[in-house]
Structure formats: C-alpha cells, structure tokens
Enzyme design. Structure first.
Site, PDB file in Angstrom:
ATOM      1  N   SER A 141      21.369  20.757 -14.039  1.00 56.55           N
ATOM      2  CA  SER A 141      22.695  21.246 -14.423  1.00 56.55           C
ATOM      3  C   SER A 141      23.486  21.633 -13.191  1.00 56.55           C
ATOM      4  CB  SER A 141      22.593  22.515 -15.266  1.00 56.55           C
ATOM      5  OG  SER A 141      21.764  22.342 -16.336  1.00 56.55           O
ATOM      6  N   HIS A 162      22.016  14.157 -18.172  1.00 54.27           N
ATOM      7  CA  HIS A 162      22.119  15.571 -18.502  1.00 54.27           C
ATOM      8  C   HIS A 162      22.237  15.797 -20.009  1.00 54.27           C
ATOM      9  CE1 HIS A 162      24.273  19.656 -17.998  1.00 54.27           C
ATOM     10  NE2 HIS A 162      22.970  19.814 -17.970  1.00 54.27           N
ATOM     11  N   GLU A 174      25.379  13.372 -20.571  1.00 53.44           N
ATOM     12  CA  GLU A 174      26.222  12.974 -19.436  1.00 53.44           C
ATOM     13  C   GLU A 174      25.382  12.074 -18.526  1.00 53.44           C
ATOM     14  OE1 GLU A 174      29.107  16.867 -18.846  1.00 53.44           O
ATOM     15  OE2 GLU A 174      27.080  16.951 -18.045  1.00 53.44           O
ATOM     16  N   ASN A 212      29.643  21.438 -18.020  1.00 54.30           N
ATOM     17  CA  ASN A 212      29.471  22.719 -17.339  1.00 54.30           C
ATOM     18  C   ASN A 212      30.615  23.037 -16.373  1.00 54.30           C
ATOM     19  OD1 ASN A 212      27.192  23.587 -18.622  1.00 54.30           O
ATOM     20  ND2 ASN A 212      25.781  22.705 -17.139  1.00 54.30           N
TER      21      ASN A 212
HETATM   22  N1  CAA Z   1      15.671  21.699 -33.410  1.00 53.00           N
HETATM   23  C1  CAA Z   1      15.939  21.185 -34.610  1.00 53.00           C
HETATM   24  N2  CAA Z   1      16.813  21.724 -35.483  1.00 53.00           N
HETATM   25  C2  CAA Z   1      17.426  22.881 -35.116  1.00 53.00           C
HETATM   26  C3  CAA Z   1      17.196  23.473 -33.869  1.00 53.00           C
HETATM   27  C4  CAA Z   1      16.292  22.832 -32.992  1.00 53.00           C
HETATM   28  N3  CAA Z   1      16.021  23.307 -31.775  1.00 53.00           N
HETATM   29  N4  CAA Z   1      17.976  24.592 -33.789  1.00 53.00           N
HETATM   30  C5  CAA Z   1      18.648  24.693 -34.939  1.00 53.00           C
HETATM   31  N5  CAA Z   1      18.316  23.667 -35.751  1.00 53.00           N
HETATM   32  C6  CAA Z   1      18.835  23.400 -37.095  1.00 53.00           C
HETATM   33  C7  CAA Z   1      18.496  24.564 -38.030  1.00 53.00           C
HETATM   34  O1  CAA Z   1      17.246  24.369 -38.642  1.00 53.00           O
HETATM   35  C8  CAA Z   1      19.609  24.492 -39.054  1.00 53.00           C
HETATM   36  O2  CAA Z   1      19.286  23.528 -40.016  1.00 53.00           O
HETATM   37  P1  CAA Z   1      19.850  23.658 -41.510  1.00 53.00           P
HETATM   38  O3  CAA Z   1      21.312  23.375 -41.420  1.00 53.00           O
HETATM   39  O4  CAA Z   1      19.097  22.610 -42.264  1.00 53.00           O
HETATM   40  O5  CAA Z   1      19.517  25.059 -41.953  1.00 53.00           O
HETATM   41  C9  CAA Z   1      20.813  23.953 -38.237  1.00 53.00           C
HETATM   42  O6  CAA Z   1      20.256  23.379 -37.047  1.00 53.00           O
HETATM   43  C10 CAA Z   1      21.760  25.043 -37.880  1.00 53.00           C
HETATM   44  O7  CAA Z   1      21.049  26.077 -37.213  1.00 53.00           O
HETATM   45  P2  CAA Z   1      21.267  27.626 -37.476  1.00 53.00           P
HETATM   46  O8  CAA Z   1      21.578  27.847 -38.926  1.00 53.00           O
HETATM   47  O9  CAA Z   1      20.108  28.354 -36.887  1.00 53.00           O
HETATM   48  O10 CAA Z   1      22.495  28.094 -36.606  1.00 53.00           O
HETATM   49  P3  CAA Z   1      23.917  27.489 -36.311  1.00 53.00           P
HETATM   50  O11 CAA Z   1      24.555  26.899 -37.520  1.00 53.00           O
HETATM   51  O12 CAA Z   1      24.626  28.550 -35.555  1.00 53.00           O
HETATM   52  O13 CAA Z   1      23.664  26.276 -35.287  1.00 53.00           O
HETATM   53  C11 CAA Z   1      23.594  25.673 -32.996  1.00 53.00           C
HETATM   54  C12 CAA Z   1      22.941  26.469 -34.116  1.00 53.00           C
HETATM   55  C13 CAA Z   1      23.521  24.185 -33.296  1.00 53.00           C
HETATM   56  C14 CAA Z   1      22.783  26.000 -31.767  1.00 53.00           C
HETATM   57  C15 CAA Z   1      25.107  26.085 -32.867  1.00 53.00           C
HETATM   58  O14 CAA Z   1      25.227  27.486 -32.824  1.00 53.00           O
HETATM   59  C16 CAA Z   1      25.754  25.510 -31.629  1.00 53.00           C
HETATM   60  O15 CAA Z   1      26.163  24.376 -31.611  1.00 53.00           O
HETATM   61  N6  CAA Z   1      25.886  26.337 -30.563  1.00 53.00           N
HETATM   62  C17 CAA Z   1      26.445  25.926 -29.285  1.00 53.00           C
HETATM   63  C18 CAA Z   1      25.350  25.404 -28.428  1.00 53.00           C
HETATM   64  C19 CAA Z   1      25.833  25.033 -27.065  1.00 53.00           C
HETATM   65  O16 CAA Z   1      26.881  25.433 -26.601  1.00 53.00           O
HETATM   66  N7  CAA Z   1      25.010  24.218 -26.369  1.00 53.00           N
HETATM   67  C20 CAA Z   1      25.289  23.805 -25.044  1.00 53.00           C
HETATM   68  C21 CAA Z   1      24.720  24.791 -24.078  1.00 53.00           C
HETATM   69  S1  CAA Z   1      25.005  24.310 -22.417  1.00 53.00           S
HETATM   70  C22 CAA Z   1      23.701  23.360 -22.019  1.00 53.00           C
HETATM   71  O17 CAA Z   1      22.787  23.158 -22.743  1.00 53.00           O
HETATM   72  C23 CAA Z   1      23.722  22.666 -20.712  1.00 53.00           C
HETATM   73  C24 CAA Z   1      23.400  23.381 -19.502  1.00 53.00           C
HETATM   74  O18 CAA Z   1      23.237  22.709 -18.520  1.00 53.00           O
HETATM   75  C25 CAA Z   1      23.334  24.837 -19.358  1.00 53.00           C
END
Ligand code: CAA
Length: 291
Positions: A141, A162, A174, A212
């Site tokens: 990252s 990425h 990416e 990012n």
């Molecule tokens: N594997 C499989 N399924 C998953 C999972 C995982 N790791 N995490 C969550 N799920 C599933 C859950 O089981 C749930 O399924 P159902 O709809 O059947 O119940 C569904 O996804 C939704 O999960 P939650 O109900 O727990 O919570 P949510 O609706 O808030 O979704 C989220 C969770 C998808 C993480 C959402 O909050 C989201 O999109 N958040 C933003 C994440 C983000 O910004 N990611 C980028 C980070 S930056 C990065 O990664 C790069 C870097 O270099 C730092």
C-alpha cells in the site's frame, strides 16, 4: 491492413501469461484473503509464511470468511455450504519456505509487512529460484513499486497488484505499472484480476496509487479535526455515513484498516515528501500505535 492489425492484436494477447498457479507470500490478513479469493476462482494457490502458527491462524481466518460467503451462496442448504467450505479450504496449500515453492508458478504475490528492505530481500531471493516466465507482484500500500522492481532482475515482469480489505467483498484491484513493466505483464495482471472476479483499474506508481492517494489524506484529516477539538469522533463518523453515504465513518475505517498500517503509509510518504502538508505525521495516531 485490417486482418494484419487484428492478427497482431491476437499475437500480442497470445503472448500474455494465463495465470493459473499462484504463490502468495505472507499469511496476514491480506495474503490470506487474496489466497482465498484465488482458490475460490479455480486457481492453484500456495500460501507461504515462515511461521507455522501464523499459517494455522490464516486457515482459521479463511474458514470464517468462507462460512460468511457460504451463508449467502447456499441459503437453506447447510450441506452444500459445508461442502463448499471444506472443499475450498482443502484446496489451499500452506508452506513455510518461499524459495522452494516458486520453482513452478505463474505468479508470486507478495503481501508481507510494509518494509522496503525486507520486501526487497524477499524478491531478490525469489528471483534466483523462480522460472523464467514467472511474474512478480506486490500488494504493497505504501512502498514504491519501482524500488521493489529494481531489487529483481525481472523489472519488466514486475507490477503492483493492490487489493482492498475485505478482499472477498471489495471488487477493486489496482494494477500498478512502473516505467519498466512490460505490456505483457500489465495485460496478464489485468486479465488475472478479472479472472478473480474483480474490477481492475490501472495506476501509475504514485504514493497511494488511486484509492489510498485519496483515502489516506481524508482519514488523517478526520484525525486532525479530532486533534484540534473541533468535533467528536462519533459525529464525524455519522456525518460521513449519513451525508456522504460511506459504509463506514473515517474512524471506523481507520480501525478496520488498522492504525499501524495507516502509520506505515503516512510515515513512508512523509519520508518521500516531507514538505507535503497532507503527509505530516499525526501525534494521536503515533501515540495510539505506540501504546
Ligand atoms: N468475508 C466474507 N464475507 C464478509 C466478510 C469477509 N471478510 N466481511 C463481511 N462479510 C459479509 C457479512 O457476512 C455480511 O453478509 P450478509 O449480508 O449475508 O449478512 C456482509 O458482508 C456485510 O457485512 P456486515 O453486516 O458485517 O457489515 P457491513 O454491511 O457494514 O459491511 C463492509 C462490511 C463490507 C466491510 C463495509 O462496512 C465496507 O464496505 N466498509 C468499507 C471498507 C473499506 O473502506 N475498505 C477499504 C480499506 S483500504 C484498504 O484495504 C487498502 C489499504 O491499502 C489500506
């Protein structure tokens, strides 16, 4: 003319590497979930980590994530869900020695700790063992992909790949090209991203690539608002969820990405460009990570 250009296009695409066998180095959250997604899309995967305990934890993490996926995929079919989890889990091989594992692979994806020296040493070592056609990619990252490519003798076969957390759900990948990345390598990684069920975007090797580059200053600016005492963390989270439609507020997202990862990224960028106001260190982030 027409048929010549179409056949040259076919020849160019025929030269691309069809990635079927992958080695993922690093049994942390990102490496583990990249391996999971690759196996679930019919790729052969070996997940490598030097520590056995980490590999045991990786398997547990994959199992939990697969159970969540199965719950959606096999509604009211418990047997089908169990079979899917067991079959996918058993297809992931785990090993402790990276070098002995890269003799026969199409792609090595590195997802170890964000440390330039350690990552360079890893790629340099693997370069001695990998077969000629093997592509190298980093899930970094924060590190400059060009610097990593320069630690190998296969700069043209090197790019950034990425992924985003949680990898099984996030559609984006990416693909980062350096000035040395060949079109064959770049095209092969775009194809692989699609085969993994993802949507690839192309990025040059700039700090943070696309996502990012925009996300990190936003998250850190939220911390600065809080540091200045302008508003509460809770209100900032609520504002961005309800006002901008983001799934998480910035403080929730910081916890999700992990504070140490955020610090690695910010420190690395500050080292590269210490005058950039967006890259200034954050006292509260540093304090929390130290604690
Ligand atoms: N594997 C499989 N399924 C998953 C999972 C995982 N790791 N995490 C969550 N799920 C599933 C859950 O089981 C749930 O399924 P159902 O709809 O059947 O119940 C569904 O996804 C939704 O999960 P939650 O109900 O727990 O919570 P949510 O609706 O808030 O979704 C989220 C969770 C998808 C993480 C959402 O909050 C989201 O999109 N958040 C933003 C994440 C983000 O910004 N990611 C980028 C980070 S930056 C990065 O990664 C790069 C870097 O270099 C730092």
């Amino acid at each position: 003319m027409c048929s010549m250009s179409s056949s040259s296009t076919t020849m160019a695409s025929a030269k691309k590497i069809l990635v079927k066998h992958m080695k993922v180095i690093g049994g942390g959250l990102m490496g583990t979930s990249i391996a999971q997604v690759a196996v679930a899309t019919d790729h052969t995967v070996v997940l490598v980590n030097q520590t056995e305990d980490i590999l045991v934890k990786s398997r547990k993490g994959i199992e939990e994530s697969l159970q969540k996926v199965a719950k959606k995929k096999f509604v009211e079919n418990l047997k089908g869900a169990d079979k899917f989890v067991t079959k996918t889990l058993s297809s992931i091989l785990t090993r402790m020695d990276a070098a002995s594992m890269v003799h026969s692979t199409d792609l090595v994806v590195e997802a170890i700790v964000e440390n330039l020296q350690m990552t360079n040493e890893l790629f340099k070592r693997l370069g001695k063992f990998a077969v000629e056609h093997t592509l190298f990619a980093s899930n970094t990252s924060s590190l400059q992909v060009t610097s990593l490519a320069n630690s190998t003798t296969r700069q043209d076969q090197f790019a950034g790949l990425h992924f985003f957390n949680p990898v099984p759900l996030m559609k984006l990948v990416e693909v980062i090209e350096t000035p040395m990345t060949s079109q064959k390598t770049f095209g092969s990684l775009l194809d692989l991203s699609k085969a993994l069920g993802k949507h690839p975007v192309a990025s040059k090797d700039i700090p943070g690539f696309i996502m990012n580059h925009l996300l990190v200053p936003y998250l850190i600016e939220a911390v600065r608002l809080y540091e200045r005492g302008d508003m509460s963390k809770e209100d900032v989270n609520t504002a961005m969820k309800l006002g901008a439609g983001y799934p998480m507020g910035p403080f929730e997202c910081l916890d999700y990405v992990r504070l140490d990862t955020m610090k690695f990224i910010l420190d690395g960028w500050h080292e590269m460009d210490s005058k950039n106001p967006l890259f200034q260190p954050s006292p509260s982030l540093n304090k929390l990570v130290a604690e």
